[in-house]
Write an enzyme that holds these catalytic residues in place. Structure first.
Site, PDB file in Angstrom:
ATOM      1  N   GLU A   1       0.892  -1.172   0.000  1.00 54.89           N
ATOM      2  CA  GLU A   1       0.000   0.000   0.000  1.00 54.89           C
ATOM      3  C   GLU A   1       0.918   1.205   0.000  1.00 54.89           C
ATOM      4  O   GLU A   1       1.589   1.475   0.999  1.00 54.89           O
ATOM      5  CB  GLU A   1      -0.856   0.034   1.274  1.00 54.89           C
ATOM      6  CG  GLU A   1      -1.552  -1.274   1.634  1.00 54.89           C
ATOM      7  CD  GLU A   1      -2.809  -1.497   0.834  1.00 54.89           C
ATOM      8  OE1 GLU A   1      -3.077  -0.714  -0.082  1.00 54.89           O
ATOM      9  OE2 GLU A   1      -3.507  -2.490   1.099  1.00 54.89           O
TER      10      GLU A   1
ATOM     11  N   CYS B   1      -2.921   8.771   3.291  1.00 52.04           N
ATOM     12  CA  CYS B   1      -2.571   8.256   1.960  1.00 52.04           C
ATOM     13  C   CYS B   1      -3.659   8.553   0.939  1.00 52.04           C
ATOM     14  O   CYS B   1      -3.373   8.797  -0.220  1.00 52.04           O
ATOM     15  CB  CYS B   1      -2.302   6.765   2.029  1.00 52.04           C
ATOM     16  SG  CYS B   1      -3.668   5.823   2.698  1.00 52.04           S
TER      17      CYS B   1
HETATM   18  P1  NAD Z   1       8.237   5.036   4.752  1.00 46.49           P
HETATM   19  O1  NAD Z   1       8.228   4.313   3.450  1.00 46.49           O
HETATM   20  O2  NAD Z   1       9.302   6.004   5.016  1.00 46.49           O
HETATM   21  O3  NAD Z   1       8.282   4.000   5.965  1.00 46.49           O
HETATM   22  C1  NAD Z   1       7.307   2.996   6.132  1.00 46.49           C
HETATM   23  C2  NAD Z   1       7.905   1.857   6.939  1.00 46.49           C
HETATM   24  O4  NAD Z   1       8.933   1.235   6.173  1.00 46.49           O
HETATM   25  C3  NAD Z   1       8.553   2.295   8.242  1.00 46.49           C
HETATM   26  O5  NAD Z   1       8.269   1.333   9.250  1.00 46.49           O
HETATM   27  C4  NAD Z   1      10.022   2.287   7.898  1.00 46.49           C
HETATM   28  O6  NAD Z   1      10.851   2.081   9.013  1.00 46.49           O
HETATM   29  C5  NAD Z   1      10.107   1.111   6.956  1.00 46.49           C
HETATM   30  N1  NAD Z   1      11.260   1.108   6.052  1.00 46.49           N
HETATM   31  C6  NAD Z   1      11.941   2.174   5.569  1.00 46.49           C
HETATM   32  N2  NAD Z   1      12.955   1.766   4.788  1.00 46.49           N
HETATM   33  C7  NAD Z   1      12.912   0.405   4.765  1.00 46.49           C
HETATM   34  C8  NAD Z   1      13.704  -0.588   4.117  1.00 46.49           C
HETATM   35  N3  NAD Z   1      14.725  -0.274   3.347  1.00 46.49           N
HETATM   36  N4  NAD Z   1      13.352  -1.883   4.303  1.00 46.49           N
HETATM   37  C9  NAD Z   1      12.304  -2.211   5.071  1.00 46.49           C
HETATM   38  N5  NAD Z   1      11.533  -1.314   5.728  1.00 46.49           N
HETATM   39  C10 NAD Z   1      11.834  -0.014   5.561  1.00 46.49           C
HETATM   40  O7  NAD Z   1       6.793   5.702   4.861  1.00 46.49           O
HETATM   41  P2  NAD Z   1       6.289   6.711   5.975  1.00 46.49           P
HETATM   42  O8  NAD Z   1       6.940   8.030   5.701  1.00 46.49           O
HETATM   43  O9  NAD Z   1       6.409   6.066   7.306  1.00 46.49           O
HETATM   44  O10 NAD Z   1       4.728   6.792   5.645  1.00 46.49           O
HETATM   45  C11 NAD Z   1       4.158   7.711   4.766  1.00 46.49           C
HETATM   46  C12 NAD Z   1       3.888   7.055   3.423  1.00 46.49           C
HETATM   47  O11 NAD Z   1       3.021   5.936   3.575  1.00 46.49           O
HETATM   48  C13 NAD Z   1       3.183   7.984   2.451  1.00 46.49           C
HETATM   49  O12 NAD Z   1       3.742   7.855   1.181  1.00 46.49           O
HETATM   50  C14 NAD Z   1       1.761   7.449   2.430  1.00 46.49           C
HETATM   51  O13 NAD Z   1       1.013   7.716   1.268  1.00 46.49           O
HETATM   52  C15 NAD Z   1       1.992   5.983   2.599  1.00 46.49           C
HETATM   53  N6  NAD Z   1       0.777   5.334   3.093  1.00 46.49           N
HETATM   54  C16 NAD Z   1       0.065   4.545   2.224  1.00 46.49           C
HETATM   55  C17 NAD Z   1      -1.112   3.946   2.640  1.00 46.49           C
HETATM   56  C18 NAD Z   1      -1.912   3.081   1.705  1.00 46.49           C
HETATM   57  O14 NAD Z   1      -2.724   2.318   2.177  1.00 46.49           O
HETATM   58  N7  NAD Z   1      -1.700   3.154   0.401  1.00 46.49           N
HETATM   59  C19 NAD Z   1      -1.550   4.122   3.951  1.00 46.49           C
HETATM   60  C20 NAD Z   1      -0.810   4.932   4.808  1.00 46.49           C
HETATM   61  C21 NAD Z   1       0.367   5.521   4.361  1.00 46.49           C
END
Ligand code: NAD
Length: 503
Positions: A259, A293
């Site tokens: 997502e 999101c």
């Molecule tokens: P992010 O991608 O920075 O982090 C998300 C998670 O991934 C965190 O737990 C982070 O620690 C982990 N992560 C980061 N790098 C990683 C790696 N290399 N390997 C494994 N895990 C890793 O996102 P964010 O800034 O926490 O959240 C905001 C984003 O999430 C926005 O883009 C938003 O649109 C999206 N979002 C999407 C939905 C949906 O359902 N489509 C819902 C909520 C948020």
């Protein structure tokens, strides 16, 4: 302004939870967690490394291979899931208080998140009990049926916006399916995830079924993604992170559900109920601080009502109450983290050269510290603008005019994302035709974002891969094995049964 509220009994550390025990990192690593109103560290969280992920996966694997959870009758599992929902609901006020403190979300909106988290568990408890699987009969010859079994240890990686609710969205179907899990919550907001341990224990979930590893994405998250005993990753986060995880899952061919980000259009036709459209499009981008999101962060408005829409929209946006997240009057609180604040402010400055600023445009008056951004409205934004194309993930909206339905569709589809779309019109035929043509995983017609948990959830294009929601979630967390049974006589070509004539 009233003094900043700090919850009583804040933990002085946030450990991992592995095999039923709270534990520190093997090597003792920690990281600081900030409160978004003061930007001061308020606690230390364990910073999970590969060794900690190994321990958590080993505990989850043992609970999967030798524990009772995967083979438990659906009804028995559902009872535990319902007890989890009751426990979440029973502490909704504490949960909302912690969530608001950690994320900066307004308290009134955080309260709704606890209800939604509880509902996710109730929903999947019901679903797993009601679930049936297919049987195909070839009368007198064969019976073929689907045997569903949990995939194994599910790796769950979640973002910082509405953290507890989004964790429940993955935990509930994974546990309902009989998987055991390792959760890696977002490093900006690890506070509420610690509550799961007590909730699960109280509800009777066996030790080892739920494991939590705190930590930085590139360390703990990455180790989970690459772990050979984790056959499946459910990820919610940014598109660029999703792309990296996708690559890193390739070696062990993991199942993935992604997502990702969004830049969803809200399309307002001239025949729309303008009052309802204005209420909804304001809520759609400014609720949850715009850190949502499915935010309708691009509003496309048909020319005959464009000027009126912009004027009324900007007046309301300028009147939104920005303030301390714990104040019940607050409508927009503090953004989650100074790094994210800097990113959003960068887009606010960029927008001033890309569109016409109608409201906001910087820090609100009277809030000299903390991650506060005034609800910001830009009009006349061209499709080439970065604030039209890129996800800001804050209280910032781009409004653009259109003339024809065709132009609206082209504008709606003119970005790399395809998560949600919102359409406002009183023309029934147009509403459905537009909905079916727009490139979005989810469409709301004359409605803001109201979820029906039975429907698919997910995006197309850069917004995601795979859809969860309802039975699709159970499909993701289970293998569907085909079992074929012969009824009656076996008819097989008899290889090697011919009489040989010697040469
Ligand atoms: P992010 O991608 O920075 O982090 C998300 C998670 O991934 C965190 O737990 C982070 O620690 C982990 N992560 C980061 N790098 C990683 C790696 N290399 N390997 C494994 N895990 C890793 O996102 P964010 O800034 O926490 O959240 C905001 C984003 O999430 C926005 O883009 C938003 O649109 C999206 N979002 C999407 C939905 C949906 O359902 N489509 C819902 C909520 C948020």
């Amino acid at each position: 302004m009233a003094a900043h509220h700090v919850p009583a009994d804040l933990p002085d550390k946030l450990p991992h939870y592995i095999g039923g025990q709270f534990v520190d990192s093997v090597g003792g690593e920690t990281f600081e967690v900030l409160d978004p109103v003061t930007n001061q560290p308020y606690t230390l969280a364990a910073a999970g490394q590969a060794a900690d992920v190994d321990r958590a996966v080993a505990a989850a694997r043992a609970a999967f291979v030798s524990g009772e959870w995967p083979g438990m009758q659906a009804r028995a599992r559902a009872r535990i899931l319902n007890r989890i929902a009751d426990a979440v609901q029973a502490q909704d006020k504490r949960l909302a208080e912690l969530e608001t403190f950690d994320t900066g979300l307004p308290i009134t909106q955080a309260l709704g998140q606890a209800q939604r988290a509880a509902e996710n568990f109730r929903f999947f408890a019901d679903l797993v009990v009601a679930q049936s699987d297919e049987v195909y009969q070839v009368p007198g010859r064969q019976l073929n049926y689907v045997h569903r079994k949990p995939v194994g240890v599910a790796g769950l990686i979640t973002p910082w916006n509405t953290p507890f609710m989004l964790e429940s969205w993955k935990l509930a179907p994974a546990l309902a399916s009989g998987c055991t899990v390792v959760l890696k919550p977002a490093e900006f907001t690890p506070l509420s995830a610690g509550l799961w341990a007590g909730i699960f224990r109280e509800a009777g979930l066996p030790d080892g079924v739920f494991n939590l590893v705190n930590g930085i994405g590139e360390q703990a998250g990455d180790a989970l993604v690459r772990h050979p005993d984790v056959p499946l990753i459910s990820f919610t986060g940014e598109t660029t992170t999703g792309q990296l995880i996708y690559r890193n899952c390739a070696d062990s061919l993991k199942a993935m559900s992604m997502e990702l980000g969004g830049k969803s259009p809200a399309v307002v036709f001239a025949d729309a109920d303008l009052d309802a459209a204005i209420d909804s499009t304001l809520f759609g981008v400014f609720s949850l601080n715009g850190e949502r999101c499915t935010a309708g962060s691009r509003i496309l408005v048909q020319r005959p009502v464009y000027a009126e829409f912009c004027r009324r929209y900007a007046e309301r946006a300028a009147n939104i109450v920005v303030g301390d997240p714990h104040d019940p009057a607050t409508e927009v609180g503090a953004l989650v983290h100074p790094e994210h604040y800097a990113k959003v402010m960068h887009y606010v400055e960029l927008g001033k050269s890309e569109g016409r600023l109608l409201a906001g445009g910087g820090r609100p008056a009277g809030l000299p510290t903390g991650n506060y951004v005034a609800p910001t409205v830009f009009a006349d934004v061209p499709r080439t603008a970065r604030i039209f194309q890129e996800e800001v993930f804050g209280p910032v909206v781009a409004i653009s005019p259109f003339d024809t339905e065709q132009e609206a569709l082209e504008l709606a589809n003119a970005v790399r994302y395809g998560l949600a779309a919102y359409v406002w019109t009183s023309d029934l035929t147009r509403a459905h035709t537009f909905a079916q043509s727009v490139q979005a995983g989810m469409v709301w017609l004359n409605s803001h974002n109201v979820r029906d948990l039975r429907t698919p959830f997910g995006g197309v294009k850069a917004s995601g891969l795979g859809h969860e929601g309802g039975y699709r979630s159970l499909d993701f967390y289970t293998h569907q094995q085909a079992v074929h049974v012969t009824l009656g006589e076996v008819h097989t070509a008899r290889f090697g049964a011919s009489e040989r004539t010697s040469a």
